[in-house]
Motif scaffolding. Structure first.
Motif, PDB file in Angstrom:
ATOM      1  N   HIS A 104       0.873  -1.362   0.048  1.00 45.64           N
ATOM      2  CA  HIS A 104       0.106  -0.055  -0.202  1.00 45.64           C
ATOM      3  C   HIS A 104       0.978   1.211   0.160  1.00 45.64           C
ATOM      4  N   GLY A 105       0.652   2.055  -0.994  1.00 48.99           N
ATOM      5  CA  GLY A 105       1.307   3.366  -0.724  1.00 48.99           C
ATOM      6  C   GLY A 105       2.947   3.135  -0.817  1.00 48.99           C
ATOM      7  N   GLU A 106       3.678   4.010   0.015  1.00 49.19           N
ATOM      8  CA  GLU A 106       4.997   4.167  -0.063  1.00 49.19           C
ATOM      9  C   GLU A 106       5.388   4.432   1.445  1.00 49.19           C
ATOM     10  N   VAL A 107       6.611   3.763   1.790  1.00 52.33           N
ATOM     11  CA  VAL A 107       7.026   4.045   3.040  1.00 52.33           C
ATOM     12  C   VAL A 107       8.374   4.919   2.825  1.00 52.33           C
ATOM     13  N   GLU A 108       8.692   5.846   3.897  1.00 50.58           N
ATOM     14  CA  GLU A 108       9.990   6.450   3.882  1.00 50.58           C
ATOM     15  C   GLU A 108      10.459   6.816   5.021  1.00 50.58           C
ATOM     16  N   PRO A 109      11.702   7.323   5.113  1.00 54.95           N
ATOM     17  CA  PRO A 109      12.511   7.492   6.540  1.00 54.95           C
ATOM     18  C   PRO A 109      12.046   9.007   6.715  1.00 54.95           C
ATOM     19  N   GLU A 110      12.522   9.458   7.983  1.00 51.33           N
ATOM     20  CA  GLU A 110      12.357  10.846   8.279  1.00 51.33           C
ATOM     21  C   GLU A 110      13.561  11.518   8.756  1.00 51.33           C
ATOM     22  N   LEU A 111      13.285  12.795   9.381  1.00 51.88           N
ATOM     23  CA  LEU A 111      14.465  13.541   9.775  1.00 51.88           C
ATOM     24  C   LEU A 111      15.279  12.816  10.867  1.00 51.88           C
ATOM     25  N   LYS A 112      14.553  12.152  11.934  1.00 58.13           N
ATOM     26  CA  LYS A 112      15.213  11.343  12.910  1.00 58.13           C
ATOM     27  C   LYS A 112      15.290   9.841  12.648  1.00 58.13           C
ATOM     28  N   ARG A 113      16.233   9.104  13.112  1.00 60.32           N
ATOM     29  CA  ARG A 113      16.404   7.678  12.947  1.00 60.32           C
ATOM     30  C   ARG A 113      15.309   6.920  13.505  1.00 60.32           C
ATOM     31  N   CYS A 114      14.561   7.614  14.663  1.00 59.58           N
ATOM     32  CA  CYS A 114      13.700   6.766  15.281  1.00 59.58           C
ATOM     33  C   CYS A 114      12.134   7.171  14.793  1.00 59.58           C
ATOM     34  N   GLN A 115      12.057   7.603  13.649  1.00 63.14           N
ATOM     35  CA  GLN A 115      10.911   8.031  12.801  1.00 63.14           C
ATOM     36  C   GLN A 115      11.010   7.214  11.470  1.00 63.14           C
ATOM     37  N   VAL A 116       9.673   6.947  11.014  1.00 61.41           N
ATOM     38  CA  VAL A 116       9.254   6.430   9.762  1.00 61.41           C
ATOM     39  C   VAL A 116       7.949   6.953   9.284  1.00 61.41           C
ATOM     40  N   GLU A 117       7.811   6.891   7.926  1.00 56.21           N
ATOM     41  CA  GLU A 117       6.525   7.646   7.307  1.00 56.21           C
ATOM     42  C   GLU A 117       6.026   6.486   6.450  1.00 56.21           C
ATOM     43  N   GLY A 118       4.339   6.679   6.464  1.00 54.73           N
ATOM     44  CA  GLY A 118       3.772   5.893   5.462  1.00 54.73           C
ATOM     45  C   GLY A 118       3.028   6.839   4.458  1.00 54.73           C
ATOM     46  N   VAL A 119       3.026   6.992   3.261  1.00 55.65           N
ATOM     47  CA  VAL A 119       2.453   7.779   2.319  1.00 55.65           C
ATOM     48  C   VAL A 119       1.403   6.887   1.332  1.00 55.65           C
ATOM     49  N   SER A 120       0.055   7.280   1.447  1.00 55.28           N
ATOM     50  CA  SER A 120      -0.887   6.726   0.662  1.00 55.28           C
ATOM     51  C   SER A 120      -0.599   6.943  -0.803  1.00 55.28           C
ATOM     52  N   ASP A 121      -1.296   6.079  -1.558  1.00 55.87           N
ATOM     53  CA  ASP A 121      -1.668   6.825  -2.962  1.00 55.87           C
ATOM     54  C   ASP A 121      -2.672   7.524  -3.176  1.00 55.87           C
ATOM     55  N   ILE A 122      -2.983   8.130  -4.219  1.00 55.96           N
ATOM     56  CA  ILE A 122      -4.055   9.016  -4.494  1.00 55.96           C
ATOM     57  C   ILE A 122      -5.330   8.325  -4.294  1.00 55.96           C
ATOM     58  N   CYS A 123      -6.166   8.929  -3.462  1.00 56.59           N
ATOM     59  CA  CYS A 123      -7.525   8.369  -3.273  1.00 56.59           C
ATOM     60  C   CYS A 123      -8.643   9.024  -3.590  1.00 56.59           C
ATOM     61  N   ARG A 124      -9.802   8.567  -3.937  1.00 52.15           N
ATOM     62  CA  ARG A 124     -11.005   9.202  -4.251  1.00 52.15           C
ATOM     63  C   ARG A 124     -11.977   9.172  -3.140  1.00 52.15           C
ATOM     64  N   THR A 125     -12.051   8.042  -2.427  1.00 50.10           N
ATOM     65  CA  THR A 125     -13.077   7.711  -1.589  1.00 50.10           C
ATOM     66  C   THR A 125     -12.482   7.614   0.083  1.00 50.10           C
ATOM     67  N   PRO A 126     -13.485   7.942   1.126  1.00 47.01           N
ATOM     68  CA  PRO A 126     -12.655   7.629   2.750  1.00 47.01           C
ATOM     69  C   PRO A 126     -12.265   6.285   2.752  1.00 47.01           C
ATOM     70  N   GLU A 127     -13.065   5.267   2.141  1.00 47.24           N
ATOM     71  CA  GLU A 127     -12.874   3.835   2.248  1.00 47.24           C
ATOM     72  C   GLU A 127     -11.493   3.379   1.583  1.00 47.24           C
ATOM     73  N   GLU A 128     -11.046   4.059   0.424  1.00 38.61           N
ATOM     74  CA  GLU A 128      -9.597   3.924  -0.114  1.00 38.61           C
ATOM     75  C   GLU A 128      -8.581   4.440   0.890  1.00 38.61           C
ATOM     76  N   VAL A 129      -8.862   5.518   1.605  1.00 44.97           N
ATOM     77  CA  VAL A 129      -7.896   6.025   2.418  1.00 44.97           C
ATOM     78  C   VAL A 129      -7.619   5.329   3.637  1.00 44.97           C
ATOM     79  N   LEU A 130      -8.880   4.633   4.041  1.00 36.69           N
ATOM     80  CA  LEU A 130      -8.791   3.622   5.413  1.00 36.69           C
ATOM     81  C   LEU A 130      -8.029   2.388   4.786  1.00 36.69           C
ATOM     82  N   GLU A 131      -8.328   1.894   3.648  1.00 37.57           N
ATOM     83  CA  GLU A 131      -7.674   0.712   3.451  1.00 37.57           C
ATOM     84  C   GLU A 131      -6.098   0.942   3.200  1.00 37.57           C
ATOM     85  N   GLN A 132      -5.787   2.093   2.903  1.00 36.10           N
ATOM     86  CA  GLN A 132      -4.269   2.348   2.324  1.00 36.10           C
ATOM     87  C   GLN A 132      -3.570   2.514   3.996  1.00 36.10           C
TER      88      GLN A 132
END
Length: 359
Positions: free
Chosen positions: A38-66
């Protein structure tokens, strides 16, 4: 214009912690080990952080799944190292020192220039992107949505602890405000003034680059979107989806509205945001339309009413989400409830961490 005509996407930042609830600096390794579905994952400013990035979505249900999928994938990768994924705007248990900067050239330059502001922060937000026709229109929308930012913050507070109870529902917002480019966006006469302001901040050294425009609402430099950066990372993905759906409604409502934007002095907006970060959903701020001091709870109802002409099929979703949030409490309220049972900060961590993987 209806909200359902606009696409949206969500970015969520998380902390990595060990069994004791203390931060762990294996963020880049966890990102590398994540099996993305689902989407992408990325590192962040601090080594103790991670980030999840959703794909482009059209409905709340899509966002929730992502978002559910991304959280699960990151939690699974963290679990392989004996770590846990913590959706909190700030670290919960006390830390004994600064967290390491991720060894990315840009991050290292940023840490050198901004010193302790960069080195001491380990905060996690939820960023919502909504498609806009063009950047000029994005500035108009930003002007129109400014008064509602405190209500959005109050709905999404999820960082009362930072080694101890801070007395704030969103300590992240207070910490993040230390950046010279953070806080509510000014009112702009148009895109030219927006760009001139950014250029001036760059020349002054308050921005290292354009990616450091940290206003609560900003034009994205990478996507044709308006990015809302007001919220703490959500305790559960359903809260993030509610935020994204309401933000998309705000953009649609602004696109659907004529006339001059609401007059709201920057100092008043900052005061409202301070109050919202302190008390969250149970507090009071100056009403975004009338200017009268009143409970945030009633302003949430006013916001839903304000959005109802453009929400279409999302209206019932938003009403149900607001009702659920009121029943369960904000992330901050749930953190404090977990702490109150035994007075142990580790109980807060245990209550928050992502424990299952989405399929």
């Amino acid at each position: 214009m209806t909200a359902e005509q606009l696409t949206m996407g969500v970015e969520e930042e998380f902390l990595l912690v060990g069994e004791d609830g203390r931060l762990s600096g294996f963020g880049p390794e966890v990102v590398d080990a994540t099996e993305e579905g689902h989407g992408e994952v990325e590192p962040e400013l601090k080594r103790c952080q991670v980030e999840g990035v959703s794909d482009i979505c059209r409905t709340p249900e899509e966002v929730l799944e992502q978002l559910t999928g991304l959280r699960g994938e990151l939690a699974a990768a963290a679990g392989k190292r004996g770590l846990r994924l913590l959706p909190s705007g700030c670290p919960v248990v006390p830390e004994t020192g600064e967290q390491e900067i991720t060894p990315n050239p840009r991050y290292l330059r940023l840490a050198q220039w901004f010193g302790a502001t960069a080195r001491s922060l380990a905060t996690c937000g939820c960023h919502v992107h909504v498609a806009i026709p063009d950047r000029e229109t994005g500035v108009v929308v930003s002007n129109r949505v400014r008064p509602w930012l405190p209500v959005l913050l109050a709905l999404t507070v999820n960082s009362p602890f930072n080694g101890a109870d801070t007395g704030y529902a969103s300590w992240r917002y207070q910490e993040w405000s230390r950046w010279p480019s953070a806080g509510p966006p000014p009112m702009f006469s148009g895109l030219d003034e927006y760009e001139a302001t950014v250029d001036t901040m760059l020349r002054a050294g308050a921005l290292m680059d354009r990616a450091m425009i940290y206003w609560d609402v900003r034009l994205s430099e990478r996507h044709p979107t308006l990015e809302f950066r007001i919220a703490d990372v959500a305790a559960v993905p359903e809260d993030a989806v509610l935020l994204a759906t309401m933000v998309r409604g705000l953009v649609a409502r602004a696109l659907d509205t004529g006339g001059p934007p609401p007059e709201l002095p920057q100092a008043v907006l900052r005061a409202n945001l301070w109050r919202a970060s302190r008390e969250g959903l149970t507090g009071a701020t100056l009403h975004p339309v009338t200017g009268e001091l009143g409970p945030v709870q009633s302003q949430v109802d006013d916001l839903v009413e304000h959005l109802s002409p453009v929400l279409g099929g999302d209206l019932e979703f938003v009403k149900a989400g607001v009702a659920r949030l009121r029943e369960r409490g904000t992330g901050a309220a749930r953190q404090r409830a977990a702490h109150q049972r035994r007075g142990e900060l580790t109980d807060v961590v245990d209550a928050l961490v992502v424990t299952t993987r989405s399929t």
